[in-house]
Design an enzyme around this catalytic site. Structure first.
Site, PDB file in Angstrom:
ATOM      1  N   HIS A   5     -46.332 -11.686  19.483  1.00  0.00           N
ATOM      2  CA  HIS A   5     -45.823 -13.043  19.649  1.00  0.00           C
ATOM      3  C   HIS A   5     -44.301 -12.961  19.786  1.00  0.00           C
ATOM      4  O   HIS A   5     -43.660 -12.171  19.095  1.00  0.00           O
ATOM      5  CB  HIS A   5     -46.207 -13.889  18.433  1.00  0.00           C
ATOM      6  CG  HIS A   5     -45.505 -15.194  18.362  1.00  0.00           C
ATOM      7  ND1 HIS A   5     -45.542 -16.109  19.393  1.00  0.00           N
ATOM      8  CD2 HIS A   5     -44.718 -15.742  17.398  1.00  0.00           C
ATOM      9  CE1 HIS A   5     -44.827 -17.166  19.052  1.00  0.00           C
ATOM     10  NE2 HIS A   5     -44.304 -16.969  17.850  1.00  0.00           N
ATOM     11  N   CYS A  60     -48.363 -20.493  16.246  1.00  0.00           N
ATOM     12  CA  CYS A  60     -48.027 -19.356  17.111  1.00  0.00           C
ATOM     13  C   CYS A  60     -49.159 -18.339  17.210  1.00  0.00           C
ATOM     14  O   CYS A  60     -49.124 -17.458  18.070  1.00  0.00           O
ATOM     15  CB  CYS A  60     -46.751 -18.686  16.625  1.00  0.00           C
ATOM     16  SG  CYS A  60     -45.342 -19.801  16.678  1.00  0.00           S
ATOM     17  N   ASN A 109     -39.407 -19.094  22.297  1.00  0.00           N
ATOM     18  CA  ASN A 109     -40.718 -19.063  21.635  1.00  0.00           C
ATOM     19  C   ASN A 109     -41.563 -20.210  22.196  1.00  0.00           C
ATOM     20  O   ASN A 109     -41.299 -21.373  21.910  1.00  0.00           O
ATOM     21  CB  ASN A 109     -40.497 -19.209  20.126  1.00  0.00           C
ATOM     22  CG  ASN A 109     -41.790 -19.200  19.331  1.00  0.00           C
ATOM     23  OD1 ASN A 109     -42.881 -19.254  19.902  1.00  0.00           O
ATOM     24  ND2 ASN A 109     -41.672 -19.140  18.024  1.00  0.00           N
TER      25      ASN A 109
END
Ligand code: ACO
Length: 329
Positions: A254, A113, A284
Site C-alpha cells: 500500500h 487502505c 495515498n
C-alpha cells in the site's frame, strides 16, 4: 478448491492534478517538506460532481476487457472503498448498473487502505469455492471528498484513484493466487477516522461546523503501527509458505508514505530494486494504491508473468492484509 488467477487488470486516475506547490498556496507547507517526509510530489483530484463509481468505471471496464470478457460475464463484484458514492445504495450496485454487469451481485467492503487486499481475498475465495466464475474486484476512492484542505497534516497525503482486477479460474499450470494473511485491530480506531456522518454521530449543523465529516489522523501513531504490522504480516505469510524476502520478485505495498514502505522492505530483507513505489505521482489513493502500483510496475516491465509477488496493506481500523501470488498476466 479451484486455483484462481488474476485475469485482467485496470486502473484510472482523473486528469486533474494538485502539486505540492499548489498545496503550499493553500496551507503552510512546502514541496520540500512533503517530498522529504512522504515521497509525494503530486496527486490527482476528480472534477466537481465526479464520484467514486465514475473513476471506478474505466478501471473496471479495462480489467474486464483484458480478461477477454464482457460485463455480462461478471457474476460477483466486491468494491473496496472508504468514499462510497452514497452510504446507500452501495457503490457496487451503482457500478454494476454503470458498466452493465447485469448478471452480477455484490457489495461494498469497508477496510480503508486494506480495501483492495480484503476485496481480493473475498473474491478469490468465492471463485475458488465455485460460487463465482468471474469476479470483479475494485479498489477506488475519492479521498478529496473527505479531506480538509485547511489541515496541512492530512491534505498533503491523499489523492483520488481507482483500480480493478478480474479473478477467474486458473488452468492447471497457470500462475495463481497462493496464500493470504489478514487481521484487524479495532483498538486503533481513533488514530484514523471520520468522526461524523454515521449512526454514532449523524450529520447536523454542529458536526459540519466542527469539521467532523473530514478524515482525522494521529500521523505518528499510524506510522508506527504501519511499519510494525506491514513487516509482521509480510513475514508471517512468507514464513508460512517456506519463503523469505529473498524469494520475492516484487513487493507491492500500500502506498501511504515512502518511509513506511522502505522500513517494511528492510524488515523483510528486501532490496529496494524489488519494491514498487509510485506514490510520488498519486499520493495515498486508499483502496486504489495496490492496483495502481501493479499497473505501473507492469508498464515499466518490472512485473512479468510468473513473478512471485507479495502485496501488503495497513489501513484505518486498523486493518492489515497481505496476499502472496504468482503474477498471471
Ligand atoms: N507541512 C509542513 N509541516 C508540517 C506538515 C506539512 N504538510 N504537516 C505537519 N507538519 C509539521 C507538524 O506540525 C510538526 O511541527 P512541530 O514540530 O512544530 O509540531 C512537524 O511538521 C513534524 O510533524 P510530524 O507529524 O512529527 O511529522 P512526521 O515526520 O511524523 O510526518 C506524516 C507526518 C507524514 C503524517 C507521517 O506521520 C505519516 O506519514 N504518518 C502515516 C500516516 C498515513 O500515511 N496515513 C494514511 C492512512 S493509513 C495508511 O495508509 C497506513
Amino acid at each position: 478448491m479451484r486455483p484462481v488467477k488474476i485475469a485482467g487488470l485496470g486502473a484510472y486516475v482523473p486528469p486533474g492534478v494538485i502539486t505540492n506547490d499548489d498545496l503550499s498556496k493553500m496551507v503552510d507547507t512546502t514541496d520540500e517538506w512533503i517530498l522529504q517526509r512522504t515521497g509525494i510530489r503530486e496527486r490527482h483530484k476528480v472534477a466537481p460532481g465526479e464520484a467514486t463509481s465514475d473513476i471506478a468505471k474505466p478501471a473496471a471496464l479495462a480489467a474486464i476487457a483484458e480478461a477477454g470478457l464482457t460485463p455480462k460475464d461478471i457474476d460477483f463484484i466486491v468494491f473496496g472503498t472508504t468514499t462510497p458514492d452514497t452510504i446507500f445504495p452501495s457503490t457496487a450496485c451503482v457500478l454494476q448498473a454503470k458498466i452493465g454487469a447485469t448478471n452480477a451481485w455484490g457489495f461494498d467492503l469497508g477496510a480503508a487502505c486494506s480495501g483492495f487486499v480484503y476485496a481480493l481475498t473475498t473474491a478469490w475465495k468465492m471463485v475458488a469455492s465455485g460460487a463465482s466464475d468471474h469476479a470483479l474486484v475494485v479498489g477506488a476512492d475519492v479521498m478529496s471528498s473527505i479531506i480538509d484542505y485547511t489541515d496541512r497534516s492530512t491534505c498533503v497525503l491523499f489523492g483520488d484513484g481507482a483500480g480493478a482486477v478480474v479473478l477467474s479460474v486458473a488452468g492447471p499450470d497457470e500462475p495463481c493466487l497462493i496464500d493470504f494473511a489478514n487481521e484487524i485491530d479495532g483498538h486503533g480506531g481513533d488514530a484514523l477516522c471520520m468522526p461524523a456522518g454515521g449512526s454514532k454521530l449523524p450529520a447536523t449543523h454542529e458536526t459540519v461546523d466542527k469539521k467532523l465529516h473530514y478524515m482525522r489522523q494521529d500521523g505518528a501513531a499510524v506510522f508506527k503501527f504501519a511499519v510494525r504490522q506491514s513487516g509482521e504480516i509480510a513475514t508471517r505469510v512468507l514464513t508460512k509458505n517456506g519463503l523469505t524476502g529473498a524469494d520475492l520478485d516484487l513487493f507491492v505495498s500500500h502506498q501511504a508514505n515512502r518511509r513506511i514502505i522502505e522500513a517494511t522492505a528492510e524488515r523483510i530483507g528486501l532490496p529496494m530494486d524489488k519494491v514498487i513505489i509510485n506514490l510520488e505521482y498519486y499520493g495515498n489513493t486508499t483502496a486504489a494504491t495496490i492496483p495502481l502500483a501493479l499497473m505501473d510496475a507492469r508498464k515499466d516491465g518490472r512485473l512479468k508473468k510468473g513473478d512471485l509477488v507479495l502485496l501488503t496493506s495497513v489501513g484505518a481500523g486498523f486493518t492489515v492484509g497481505s496476499v502472496l501470488l504468482r503474477w498471471s498476466l
